[in-house]
Enzyme design. Structure first.
Site: not given
Ligand code: PMP
Length: 585
Positions: A134, A211, A214, A237, A377
């Site tokens: 991401h 990270d 998910q 999430k 993203c």
């Molecule tokens: N990493 C991953 C794998 C994600 O799916 C997301 C959110 N789509 C993020 C980071 C960023 O998370 P947040 O917007 O809640 O900070």
């Protein structure tokens, strides 16, 4: 039809109907249809238990934490620290001081990339991320590397969306100081072999940040067993509130890092000569934290643990297998991301007939089905597959086979309607280019005409339908004009706009536009009716935002939607600006 490993459809004992009753939003409607929420990768819905915990906090516990001598402050502090202990148990951290509350995964990663890198990343060092990350696990590391003079290296992936572990092994060397990868990919659903990654990275003395944005809602997490140095996730999430997240870090490493932000609560003592920092976790929690968010997250974790991963994880896996089987049976649909270890997410594109994800998403929405469309993203992932965007359905424990069936039925209907449409108007050769003339004497008069049509159409569905019709009739741009210079970047769909001053009447702007999304082509047609052939000065003077509000196009206007309209209008204004500038020379 997409090729990927055979799917085992298992019979799993789990009753989602009971769980669904815990989520008030799942009883609501969207555009008159029962809401089918398939965007859990973006954020999950909140159970009553979380909503109640939040209300209860504001009704009975609200005070600032760590500061008050009075009872209410102590109650709030206790609730906040209880939430920290809940998170500690949830990810099996050795010590609650290793749990830092942040705003979310993004802030957790930024904290490490900023604070850890300041102390430990030097010129010539290397940071490894993966091709599946991401943006929030790429950009902070790019920034850190730039500051330190370090190098960012990338683990590539194969066509299935699996990381190439042989290539990873080759990237590792004594200069590698940090490896930052996700546990479960949000764009493709790949489960990454993080245990192996951590072991191999540690073997060369590198730190590892996982990270887990998910992952945490999908499977149990044990940071000690993993031996991760840092683990990040977001509350929202995980059925918790937005604005709260977690950074787990090993105590010794967190203690060796400088603070991220300065302010109240992160100090032991302050004088103008010297400030001493507080112990963990406060050192990394400057300012008043999101107390209520932490309490809500604690309630979400209690909820998830109450249901039990052992009960819902096999169910969600089976749902993904079911969706994969059903979607891959749709002619012309291509699943992107066919890793042998996958969870929770199915991404796809429509090749035949070609339907842009934006069009699919908009049409599914009008039937009450919420899916995500775009690059998620993960632009490097899209680049790897030579696509701009996918449509993504992502599942949680409250989704059902009926949700998948509704998605499949709606998709088939949309595909059928697209296939039945007359073949796209053929793009002219550039020498035959015909620019549309003005539809009225001024943009204001053109706007009045358009407003009348939109008013007559009435509801949102009729307006969308009209836009699609306009889009169908829009003359495509010749391929030769779809250059990078003509591309309007930052849109969810591909948009090109070309234009110049009118031959013989240099005050006026002629322009053409095109997009791979029908809905955006419709928007281009609207902008053409408004501005094509008009005087540059009049274009610049026209309040286009107010006009979009007037005709009810708010859904397409915000810059965040990135669907092209805003960028397209800006490009036209830039072209008009150039004409005005040249005129005044
Ligand atoms: N990493 C991953 C794998 C994600 O799916 C997301 C959110 N789509 C993020 C980071 C960023 O998370 P947040 O917007 O809640 O900070």
């Amino acid at each position: 039809m997409t090729q990927f490993p055979a799917i085992q459809l298992r019979k799993v004992q789990f009753d989602p109907t009971k769980v669904r009753r815990d989520f008030p939003i799942l009883q609501t409607k969207s555009h008159g249809h029962p809401l089918i929420y398939l965007d859990n990768g973006a954020t999950t819905q909140k159970p009553r238990a979380v909503i109640d915990a939040i209300s209860h906090y504001y009704e009975a516990q609200n005070a600032n934490v760590h500061r008050g001598v009075y009872e209410l402050s102590q109650i709030a502090t206790q609730a906040y620290e209880t939430a920290r202990a809940t998170v500690q148990r949830f990810i099996h951290a050795a010590d609650s001081a290793e749990i830092i509350f942040t705003r979310g995964t993004t802030e957790s990663i930024n904290l490490v990339a900023s604070s850890w890198s300041r102390a430990f990343l030097k010129a010539g060092d290397e940071v490894i991320v993966s091709a599946l990350e991401h943006h929030s696990n790429i950009v902070p590391w790019q920034m850190a590397c730039e500051l330190a003079g370090a190098k960012l290296r990338v683990i590539p992936m194969n066509d299935a969306g699996e990381l190439l572990m042989d290539e990873f092994a080759k990237l590792l060397n004594p200069r590698t100081k940090m490896v930052a990868v996700n546990h479960l990919s949000n764009s493709l659903g790949t489960i990454n072999p993080v245990e192996e990654i951590i072991q191999q990275a540690h073997a060369v003395g590198a730190m590892v940040l996982i990270d887990g944005a998910q992952w945490v809602a999908h499977s149990p997490t044990d940071v000690q067993k993993l031996n991760a140095d840092f683990y990040c996730f977001s509350g929202h999430k995980l059925f918790g509130p937005t604005g709260i997240g977690v950074l787990y870090g090993k105590r010794a490493i967190l203690e060796a890092m400088p603070p991220f932000m300065g302010g109240g609560d992160m100090i032991r003592s302050v004088t103008f000569e010297k400030t001493e920092y507080a112990d963990l976790p406060n050192k990394f929690e400057a300012g008043t934290p999101d107390i209520c968010g932490a309490i809500g997250l604690g309630a979400a974790i209690d909820y998830v643990m109450g249901i039990g991963f052992e009960n819902f994880e096999p169910y969600v896996d089976e749902l993904l297998a079911y969706a994969t089987e059903k979607l891959s049976a749709i002619q012309g649909l291509r699943i992107i991301g066919t890793a042998s270890h996958k969870a929770g997410v199915i991404s796809f594109v429509m090749d035949d007939p070609v339907i842009s994800p934006l069009d699919l998403g908009t049409q599914l929405d009008s039937q009450g089905i919420a899916v995500r469309t775009g690059h998620h993203c993960c632009q490097p992932v899209m680049d790897r597959f030579k696509i701009n965007a996918t449509t993504r359905a992502s599942f949680a424990m409250y989704n059902t086979r009926e949700d998948v069936d509704a998605l499949v039925t709606a998709l088939k209907k949309i595909i059928g309607a697209f296939a039945a449409k007359s073949p796209a108007v053929v793009a002219p050769k550039s020498m035959e280019l015909k620019y549309p003339s003005a539809t009225a004497a001024s943009p204001e008069l053109a706007a009045d005409q358009l407003a009348e049509v939109f008013e007559f159409l009435g509801d949102r569905d009729a307006r969308n339908e009209y836009l699609l019709e306009l889009g169908e009739k829009l003359l495509p741009l010749p391929a030769g004009l779809k250059t990078d210079a003509a591309r309007v970047h930052g849109c969810m769909s591909t948009v090109h706009v070309v234009g110049h001053r009118r031959a013989g009447d240099g005050h006026r702007l002629d322009f053409l536009g095109d997009s791979d999304a029908h809905i955006v082509r419709g928007l281009i047609a609207v902008v053409q009716k408004l501005f094509a052939g008009q005087e540059a000065k009049a274009i610049l003077a026209f309040d286009v935002q107010a006009f979009f509000q007037r005709i009810g196009l708010e859904q397409f206007v915000s810059a965040q939607r990135r669907n092209g309209l805003q960028g397209m209008v800006q490009r036209i204004r830039d072209l008009a600006g150039k004409i005005e500038f040249a005129k005044n020379l």
